[in-house]
Design a protein around this motif. Structure first.
Motif, PDB file in Angstrom:
ATOM      1  N   UNK A 290      14.174 -20.959  -9.519  1.00  0.00           N
ATOM      2  CA  UNK A 290      13.370 -22.075  -9.992  1.00  0.00           C
ATOM      3  C   UNK A 290      14.239 -23.042 -10.794  1.00  0.00           C
ATOM      4  N   UNK A 291      13.880 -24.320 -10.782  1.00  0.00           N
ATOM      5  CA  UNK A 291      14.621 -25.295 -11.589  1.00  0.00           C
ATOM      6  C   UNK A 291      14.525 -24.943 -13.087  1.00  0.00           C
ATOM      7  N   UNK A 292      15.541 -25.319 -13.828  1.00  0.00           N
ATOM      8  CA  UNK A 292      15.579 -25.025 -15.262  1.00  0.00           C
ATOM      9  C   UNK A 292      14.364 -25.576 -16.006  1.00  0.00           C
ATOM     10  N   UNK A 293      13.881 -26.743 -15.608  1.00  0.00           N
ATOM     11  CA  UNK A 293      12.757 -27.333 -16.324  1.00  0.00           C
ATOM     12  C   UNK A 293      11.504 -26.475 -16.192  1.00  0.00           C
ATOM     13  N   UNK A 294      11.353 -25.766 -15.082  1.00  0.00           N
ATOM     14  CA  UNK A 294      10.197 -24.885 -14.907  1.00  0.00           C
ATOM     15  C   UNK A 294      10.307 -23.703 -15.873  1.00  0.00           C
ATOM     16  N   UNK A 295      11.478 -23.119 -15.969  1.00  0.00           N
ATOM     17  CA  UNK A 295      11.696 -21.993 -16.877  1.00  0.00           C
ATOM     18  C   UNK A 295      11.460 -22.447 -18.326  1.00  0.00           C
ATOM     19  N   UNK A 296      11.934 -23.632 -18.665  1.00  0.00           N
ATOM     20  CA  UNK A 296      11.750 -24.168 -20.013  1.00  0.00           C
ATOM     21  C   UNK A 296      10.271 -24.349 -20.328  1.00  0.00           C
ATOM     22  N   UNK A 297       9.536 -24.942 -19.403  1.00  0.00           N
ATOM     23  CA  UNK A 297       8.090 -25.151 -19.617  1.00  0.00           C
ATOM     24  C   UNK A 297       7.358 -23.820 -19.722  1.00  0.00           C
ATOM     25  N   UNK A 298       7.750 -22.853 -18.917  1.00  0.00           N
ATOM     26  CA  UNK A 298       7.138 -21.526 -18.950  1.00  0.00           C
ATOM     27  C   UNK A 298       7.302 -20.916 -20.344  1.00  0.00           C
ATOM     28  N   UNK A 299       8.497 -21.055 -20.897  1.00  0.00           N
ATOM     29  CA  UNK A 299       8.769 -20.514 -22.248  1.00  0.00           C
ATOM     30  C   UNK A 299       7.981 -21.267 -23.311  1.00  0.00           C
ATOM     31  N   UNK A 300       7.839 -22.571 -23.161  1.00  0.00           N
ATOM     32  CA  UNK A 300       7.064 -23.359 -24.115  1.00  0.00           C
ATOM     33  C   UNK A 300       5.602 -22.930 -24.127  1.00  0.00           C
ATOM     34  N   UNK A 301       5.054 -22.687 -22.958  1.00  0.00           N
ATOM     35  CA  UNK A 301       3.670 -22.226 -22.868  1.00  0.00           C
ATOM     36  C   UNK A 301       3.541 -20.860 -23.527  1.00  0.00           C
ATOM     37  N   UNK A 302       4.485 -19.970 -23.255  1.00  0.00           N
ATOM     38  CA  UNK A 302       4.475 -18.651 -23.885  1.00  0.00           C
ATOM     39  C   UNK A 302       4.558 -18.741 -25.396  1.00  0.00           C
ATOM     40  N   UNK A 303       5.380 -19.657 -25.890  1.00  0.00           N
ATOM     41  CA  UNK A 303       5.494 -19.858 -27.338  1.00  0.00           C
ATOM     42  C   UNK A 303       4.169 -20.312 -27.935  1.00  0.00           C
ATOM     43  N   UNK A 304       3.468 -21.191 -27.232  1.00  0.00           N
ATOM     44  CA  UNK A 304       2.176 -21.676 -27.729  1.00  0.00           C
ATOM     45  C   UNK A 304       1.133 -20.565 -27.717  1.00  0.00           C
ATOM     46  N   UNK A 305       1.122 -19.774 -26.660  1.00  0.00           N
ATOM     47  CA  UNK A 305       0.180 -18.645 -26.601  1.00  0.00           C
ATOM     48  C   UNK A 305       0.441 -17.709 -27.778  1.00  0.00           C
TER      49      UNK A 305
END
Length: 77
Positions: free
Chosen positions: A6-21
């Motif tokens: 997956x592109x890096x931006x997808x991994x970054x967004x995934x981590x951001x969502x996890x951080x918010x959860x």
């Protein structure tokens, strides 16, 4: 079909969502296990989502948002 890897931006967004959860969960003073009970999801699933190590689906995010009593948009902004 998603590209592999997956592109890096997808991994970054995934981590951001996890951080918010994680932030909202801890603010609500819930453990991963308790959030799992409230959503019907396994604690490991909650952990993987928060760590950003695995993708998730919209159904899981909807269940989590409802259990945390927060709008889905707040988790994915």
């Amino acid at each position: 079909m998603p590209s592999d890897p997956l592109p890096d931006w997808v991994i970054t967004r995934r981590r951001q969502i996890g951080d918010r959860v994680r932030a909202v969960r801890t603010q609500r003073q819930l453990t991963q296990e308790k959030l799992g009970e409230l959503t019907g999801l396994d604690r490991k699933t909650i952990n993987r989502l928060e760590q950003g190590t695995h993708g998730t689906n919209s159904d899981h995010l909807l269940l989590i948002a409802a259990a945390l009593e927060t709008p889905l948009s707040e988790l994915v902004k």
